[in-house]
Design a protein around this motif. Structure first.
Motif, PDB file in Angstrom:
ATOM      1  N   GLY A 116      -3.681   3.632   5.271  1.00  0.00           N
ATOM      2  CA  GLY A 116      -4.914   2.968   4.872  1.00  0.00           C
ATOM      3  C   GLY A 116      -5.342   1.778   5.703  1.00  0.00           C
ATOM      4  N   LEU A 117      -4.667   1.496   6.819  1.00  0.00           N
ATOM      5  CA  LEU A 117      -5.016   0.322   7.633  1.00  0.00           C
ATOM      6  C   LEU A 117      -6.013   0.714   8.721  1.00  0.00           C
ATOM      7  N   ALA A 133     -11.122  -7.617  11.427  1.00  0.00           N
ATOM      8  CA  ALA A 133     -11.902  -8.553  10.617  1.00  0.00           C
ATOM      9  C   ALA A 133     -11.031  -9.544   9.857  1.00  0.00           C
ATOM     10  N   ASN A 134      -9.743  -9.247   9.749  1.00  0.00           N
ATOM     11  CA  ASN A 134      -8.829 -10.098   8.985  1.00  0.00           C
ATOM     12  C   ASN A 134      -7.619 -10.477   9.830  1.00  0.00           C
ATOM     13  N   ALA A 135      -7.889 -10.817  11.084  1.00  0.00           N
ATOM     14  CA  ALA A 135      -6.809 -11.101  12.028  1.00  0.00           C
ATOM     15  C   ALA A 135      -5.935 -12.261  11.564  1.00  0.00           C
ATOM     16  N   ASP A 161       1.748   0.929   0.409  1.00  0.00           N
ATOM     17  CA  ASP A 161       1.199   0.007  -0.591  1.00  0.00           C
ATOM     18  C   ASP A 161      -0.206  -0.479  -0.264  1.00  0.00           C
ATOM     19  N   LEU A 162      -0.537  -0.602   1.024  1.00  0.00           N
ATOM     20  CA  LEU A 162      -1.870  -1.082   1.392  1.00  0.00           C
ATOM     21  C   LEU A 162      -2.931  -0.063   0.979  1.00  0.00           C
ATOM     22  N   ASP A 163      -2.626   1.208   1.161  1.00  0.00           N
ATOM     23  CA  ASP A 163      -3.557   2.268   0.765  1.00  0.00           C
ATOM     24  C   ASP A 163      -3.790   2.260  -0.744  1.00  0.00           C
ATOM     25  N   THR A 164      -2.721   2.146  -1.501  1.00  0.00           N
ATOM     26  CA  THR A 164      -2.849   2.109  -2.960  1.00  0.00           C
ATOM     27  C   THR A 164      -3.692   0.919  -3.401  1.00  0.00           C
ATOM     28  N   THR A 165      -3.448  -0.232  -2.795  1.00  0.00           N
ATOM     29  CA  THR A 165      -4.212  -1.426  -3.139  1.00  0.00           C
ATOM     30  C   THR A 165      -5.687  -1.251  -2.795  1.00  0.00           C
ATOM     31  N   GLY A 166      -5.969  -0.663  -1.645  1.00  0.00           N
ATOM     32  CA  GLY A 166      -7.351  -0.444  -1.248  1.00  0.00           C
ATOM     33  C   GLY A 166      -8.079   0.511  -2.159  1.00  0.00           C
ATOM     34  N   HIS A 167      -7.404   1.580  -2.582  1.00  0.00           N
ATOM     35  CA  HIS A 167      -8.021   2.527  -3.505  1.00  0.00           C
ATOM     36  C   HIS A 167      -8.356   1.870  -4.843  1.00  0.00           C
ATOM     37  N   VAL A 168      -7.409   1.117  -5.380  1.00  0.00           N
ATOM     38  CA  VAL A 168      -7.547   0.595  -6.737  1.00  0.00           C
ATOM     39  C   VAL A 168      -8.361  -0.695  -6.790  1.00  0.00           C
ATOM     40  N   ARG A 169      -8.141  -1.600  -5.847  1.00  0.00           N
ATOM     41  CA  ARG A 169      -8.810  -2.916  -5.868  1.00  0.00           C
ATOM     42  C   ARG A 169      -9.952  -3.020  -4.861  1.00  0.00           C
ATOM     43  N   TRP A 179      -6.044  -6.804  -1.458  1.00  0.00           N
ATOM     44  CA  TRP A 179      -5.863  -6.066  -0.195  1.00  0.00           C
ATOM     45  C   TRP A 179      -5.490  -7.020   0.919  1.00  0.00           C
ATOM     46  N   LEU A 180      -6.153  -8.169   0.980  1.00  0.00           N
ATOM     47  CA  LEU A 180      -5.883  -9.140   2.040  1.00  0.00           C
ATOM     48  C   LEU A 180      -4.457  -9.678   1.931  1.00  0.00           C
ATOM     49  N   LEU A 181      -4.018  -9.947   0.720  1.00  0.00           N
ATOM     50  CA  LEU A 181      -2.649 -10.419   0.528  1.00  0.00           C
ATOM     51  C   LEU A 181      -1.638  -9.336   0.884  1.00  0.00           C
TER      52      LEU A 181
END
Length: 380
Positions: free
Chosen positions: A48-49, A56-58, A208-216, A223-225
């Motif tokens: 998901g990255l 954008a979030n360097a 975990d990043l993909d799951t966070t992006g889907h849900v939040r 997602w940023l954290l």
């Protein structure tokens, strides 16, 4: 604006063959021009990255942002099952055959969920691992099988549920599987596996990043954290690399947030002439009843407007989105129509796919945010 898959020169399918060439495997070609000649290589796949989101979030990812920036293009559709298949076999979807999340497989009265290797929807319970043998469904040798045949110690470090799964057997077989139970355990597993044999290749998966992006949502604080945690994970792996080793970080797709949804299950005009609806909200396979494809295409295009492209199977194959070659048995899995989102909307199903319909973040289409994934290399 769509991003065309760069099969053969800059796609996910080209990564492992390029790395195998650097490891000295006969017959493999460095398609990406990486020149990576390390004896020990770890590929960390961050589900998901997207490259745009990372750029954008360097500030949230100082380690990854410190590495030379480069990008790869996911294949089509930009979804996990298809991308992992391209990565693991080293060929485009038209050859490995995993052409979407929910796909039609002749002989079954329900769609096949290629990520979970089970039949979709209501009906008798079927042990698909016994009926649809993964090694036969996707018979091409994987990159791990090719590496192991040349004497390279090959290890996959991933969550336990992926061990022996249908997708793993189909496209990621040929390596030792080391399940991880935490991020710390993932790092330890990678460090141990990299020290095996004279040459080592490790594939590590983090979801975990993909799951966070889907849900939040990929623009959320959560997602940023999570991105900051991913960056620290990559940095920690880099700290534990042995001499003459490389860490390669990439992803399977990016993600967008939907600003509007079209519910197929509550839109009768879209249902006429449709036998099955596969794919996912941003890239739908539409399987039509006999002779209805042209009428369905016209109806869908008029209803959906410019935010979607409604293409016939022949059209999308001709565009090369599934690769320069589409095997005849693979073509049968592609929808009579393929509907691709160009804007920020998606086609959901509140009845048949209620959980997916509730998600905020989605992917599958050819927009830059979904298609472009980072390629970062750290060497010791």
């Amino acid at each position: 604006m769509f991003v065309a898959p760069r099969y053969g020169t800059g796609s996910l399918a080209d990564l492992f063959p390029s790395l195998l060439a650097g490891l000295g495997v006969p017959g493999e070609v460095d398609r990406l021009g990486l020149g990576c000649t390390a004896d020990r290589i770890c590929v960390l796949l961050v589900d998901g990255l997207g490259a745009e989101a990372l750029a954008a979030n360097a500030d949230a990812a100082p380690f990854l942002s410190s590495l030379v920036p480069a990008e790869l293009a996911a294949g089509f559709p930009s979804t996990t099952a298809t991308s992992l298949s391209s990565l693991g076999v080293g060929v485009p979807p038209g050859e490995h055959g995993i052409v979407g999340y929910l796909i039609n497989v002749p002989g079954y009265d329900r769609l096949v969920n290629s990520l979970r290797w089970r039949l979709h929807g209501e009906g008798p319970k079927v042990d698909l691992l016994r009926e649809l043998i993964p090694e036969q469904f996707q018979p091409n040798a994987t990159v791990f099988e090719r590496a192991a045949a040349d004497g390279i110690a090959v290890t996959q470090v991933a969550p336990h549920y992926q061990a022996g799964s249908g997708l793993t057997r189909a496209v990621l077989r040929g390596c030792e599987f080391r399940p991880n139970v935490s991020t710390g355990d993932l790092v330890a597993g990678v460090a141990e596996a990299l020290r095996a044999g004279d040459r080592a290749l490790v594939y590590a998966y983090h979801g975990d990043l993909d799951t966070t992006g889907h849900v939040r949502g990929p623009s959320s604080d959560a997602w940023l954290l999570e991105l900051a945690h991913v960056d620290r994970l990559a940095a920690t792996i880099a700290e534990h690399l042995p001499p003459n080793a490389a860490l390669v970080v990439t992803a399977d797709h990016g993600m967008v947030e939907l600003d509007a949804r079209i519910d197929f299950d509550n839109t009768p005009p879209l249902q006429d002439g449709v036998a099955r609806l596969g794919g996912e909200p941003r890239a739908r396979h539409v399987y039509t009843t006999g002779g209805a494809a042209a009428d369905v295409a016209a109806t869908w295009q008029e209803f959906l407007g410019a935010d979607f492209h409604v293409l016939s199977r022949a059209d999308i194959i001709a565009r090369g989105w599934f690769g320069p070659t589409v095997s005849p048995h693979v073509a049968d899995r592609i929808g009579d129509l393929v509907v691709v989102a160009a804007g920020s909307r998606g086609i959901i199903r509140t009845g048949a796919e209620p959980l997916q319909a509730m998600l905020i973040g989605h992917h599958g289409s050819l927009t830059p945010a979904e298609m472009n994934v980072p390629l970062r290399v750290h060497r010791t």
